[in-house]
Design a protein around this motif. Structure first.
Motif, mmCIF file in Angstrom:
data_model
loop_
_atom_site.group_PDB
_atom_site.id
_atom_site.type_symbol
_atom_site.label_atom_id
_atom_site.label_comp_id
_atom_site.label_asym_id
_atom_site.label_seq_id
_atom_site.Cartn_x
_atom_site.Cartn_y
_atom_site.Cartn_z
ATOM 1 N N ILE A 1 0.830 -1.205 0.000
ATOM 2 C CA ILE A 1 0.000 0.000 0.000
ATOM 3 C C ILE A 1 0.867 1.259 0.000
ATOM 4 O O ILE A 1 2.051 1.219 0.308
ATOM 5 N N GLU A 2 0.269 2.373 -0.355
ATOM 6 C CA GLU A 2 0.986 3.644 -0.489
ATOM 7 C C GLU A 2 1.238 4.343 0.838
ATOM 8 O O GLU A 2 2.303 4.917 1.042
ATOM 9 N N ARG A 3 0.271 4.310 1.755
ATOM 10 C CA ARG A 3 0.408 5.083 2.991
ATOM 11 C C ARG A 3 0.072 4.243 4.209
ATOM 12 O O ARG A 3 -0.870 3.469 4.194
ATOM 13 N N VAL A 4 0.854 4.462 5.246
ATOM 14 C CA VAL A 4 0.596 3.840 6.546
ATOM 15 C C VAL A 4 0.748 4.932 7.590
ATOM 16 O O VAL A 4 1.687 5.722 7.541
ATOM 17 N N SER A 5 -0.190 4.968 8.540
ATOM 18 C CA SER A 5 -0.058 5.947 9.613
ATOM 19 C C SER A 5 -0.345 5.279 10.951
ATOM 20 O O SER A 5 -1.099 4.317 11.039
ATOM 21 N N VAL A 6 0.320 5.811 11.978
ATOM 22 C CA VAL A 6 0.154 5.320 13.341
ATOM 23 C C VAL A 6 -0.302 6.503 14.184
ATOM 24 O O VAL A 6 0.350 7.546 14.191
ATOM 25 N N TRP A 7 -1.409 6.303 14.889
ATOM 26 C CA TRP A 7 -2.015 7.370 15.678
ATOM 27 C C TRP A 7 -2.114 6.946 17.131
ATOM 28 O O TRP A 7 -2.415 5.794 17.428
ATOM 29 N N LEU A 8 -1.867 7.899 18.029
ATOM 30 C CA LEU A 8 -2.006 7.674 19.475
ATOM 31 C C LEU A 8 -2.790 8.836 20.077
ATOM 32 O O LEU A 8 -2.804 9.948 19.531
ATOM 33 N N ASN B 1 -3.368 11.909 22.609
ATOM 34 C CA ASN B 1 -2.497 12.854 23.311
ATOM 35 C C ASN B 1 -2.567 12.549 24.808
ATOM 36 O O ASN B 1 -3.296 11.640 25.226
ATOM 37 N N GLU B 2 -1.834 13.304 25.609
ATOM 38 C CA GLU B 2 -1.718 12.992 27.036
ATOM 39 C C GLU B 2 -3.047 12.990 27.779
ATOM 40 O O GLU B 2 -3.274 12.137 28.636
ATOM 41 N N ASP B 3 -3.935 13.936 27.470
ATOM 42 C CA ASP B 3 -5.214 13.965 28.188
ATOM 43 C C ASP B 3 -6.324 13.213 27.430
ATOM 44 O O ASP B 3 -7.488 13.293 27.790
ATOM 45 N N GLN B 4 -5.940 12.512 26.407
ATOM 46 C CA GLN B 4 -6.837 11.693 25.589
ATOM 47 C C GLN B 4 -8.009 12.480 25.007
ATOM 48 O O GLN B 4 -9.098 11.955 24.826
ATOM 49 N N SER B 5 -7.742 13.731 24.681
ATOM 50 C CA SER B 5 -8.779 14.574 24.093
ATOM 51 C C SER B 5 -8.697 14.602 22.564
ATOM 52 O O SER B 5 -9.602 15.098 21.902
ATOM 53 N N ALA B 6 -7.617 14.069 22.034
ATOM 54 C CA ALA B 6 -7.429 14.051 20.580
ATOM 55 C C ALA B 6 -6.428 12.951 20.234
ATOM 56 O O ALA B 6 -5.704 12.454 21.101
ATOM 57 N N ILE B 7 -6.410 12.602 18.955
ATOM 58 C CA ILE B 7 -5.383 11.661 18.501
ATOM 59 C C ILE B 7 -4.347 12.427 17.685
ATOM 60 O O ILE B 7 -4.654 13.440 17.059
ATOM 61 N N VAL B 8 -3.122 11.942 17.741
ATOM 62 C CA VAL B 8 -2.008 12.591 17.061
ATOM 63 C C VAL B 8 -1.288 11.545 16.225
ATOM 64 O O VAL B 8 -1.028 10.426 16.688
ATOM 65 N N CYS B 9 -0.967 11.906 15.002
ATOM 66 C CA CYS B 9 -0.225 11.007 14.126
ATOM 67 C C CYS B 9 1.242 11.035 14.552
ATOM 68 O O CYS B 9 1.901 12.064 14.471
ATOM 69 N N THR C 1 7.365 8.252 -1.934
ATOM 70 C CA THR C 1 8.405 9.246 -1.644
ATOM 71 C C THR C 1 9.398 8.755 -0.592
ATOM 72 O O THR C 1 10.409 9.405 -0.362
ATOM 73 N N GLN C 2 9.069 7.633 0.059
ATOM 74 C CA GLN C 2 9.894 7.090 1.146
ATOM 75 C C GLN C 2 10.085 8.118 2.257
ATOM 76 O O GLN C 2 11.138 8.211 2.872
ATOM 77 N N ARG C 3 9.030 8.904 2.527
ATOM 78 C CA ARG C 3 9.093 9.954 3.552
ATOM 79 C C ARG C 3 8.184 9.646 4.724
ATOM 80 O O ARG C 3 7.126 9.053 4.577
ATOM 81 N N HIS C 4 8.630 10.139 5.877
ATOM 82 C CA HIS C 4 7.853 10.041 7.116
ATOM 83 C C HIS C 4 7.448 11.435 7.543
ATOM 84 O O HIS C 4 8.210 12.399 7.373
ATOM 85 N N ALA C 5 6.253 11.540 8.106
ATOM 86 C CA ALA C 5 5.782 12.803 8.684
ATOM 87 C C ALA C 5 5.130 12.462 10.018
ATOM 88 O O ALA C 5 4.790 11.308 10.286
ATOM 89 N N SER C 6 4.985 13.471 10.869
ATOM 90 C CA SER C 6 4.330 13.250 12.163
ATOM 91 C C SER C 6 3.734 14.556 12.646
ATOM 92 O O SER C 6 3.982 15.612 12.084
ATOM 93 N N GLY C 7 2.946 14.464 13.724
ATOM 94 C CA GLY C 7 2.387 15.650 14.350
ATOM 95 C C GLY C 7 1.026 16.053 13.855
ATOM 96 O O GLY C 7 0.441 17.000 14.351
ATOM 97 N N LEU C 8 0.487 15.347 12.893
ATOM 98 C CA LEU C 8 -0.843 15.677 12.390
ATOM 99 C C LEU C 8 -1.876 15.373 13.458
ATOM 100 O O LEU C 8 -1.716 14.476 14.253
ATOM 101 N N THR C 9 -2.949 16.164 13.476
ATOM 102 C CA THR C 9 -4.034 15.907 14.432
ATOM 103 C C THR C 9 -5.347 15.803 13.698
ATOM 104 O O THR C 9 -5.487 16.159 12.578
#
Length: 94
Positions: free
Chosen positions: A61-68, A70-78, A86-94
């Motif tokens: 597949i083209e894209r894989v993302s891992v989400w957790l 945040n500390e107070d569990q009010s949102a998820i963050v990539c 592109t063989q690139r990694h990104a993070s910090g998306l909400t």
């Protein structure tokens, strides 16, 4: 409607060959992951990158993302988004 036994046998052989190829690929990926120093050393950020890449290759597949959460569990963050083309990694998306 006639059934062509030779065609059915060929289809079964192709299917078995593809299954065998997938099994070999997945075994190689798992072996690579188990040898990963980042996992052994507890480097979560690098380990997630390795796992994302392995998942993309293993699933084809083209894209894989891992989400957790945040500390107070009010949102998820990539924590990792991997793009195969592109063989690139990104993070910090909400």
């Amino acid at each position: 409607m006639s059934v062509n036994p030779k065609k059915e046998q060929l289809d079964l052989n192709i299917s078995k060959d593809k299954d065998s190829e997938n099994l070999i690929l997945h075994s190689k990926l798992l072996l690579e992951i188990t040898k990963s120093e980042s996992i052994d050393q507890g480097d979560v950020k690098e380990a997630v990158k390795k796992l994302s890449e392995a998942a993309a290759v293993g699933l084809g597949i083209e894209r894989v993302s891992v989400w957790l959460y945040n500390e107070d569990q009010s949102a998820i963050v990539c924590i990792d988004l991997f793009e195969t083309s592109t063989q690139r990694h990104a993070s910090g998306l909400t």
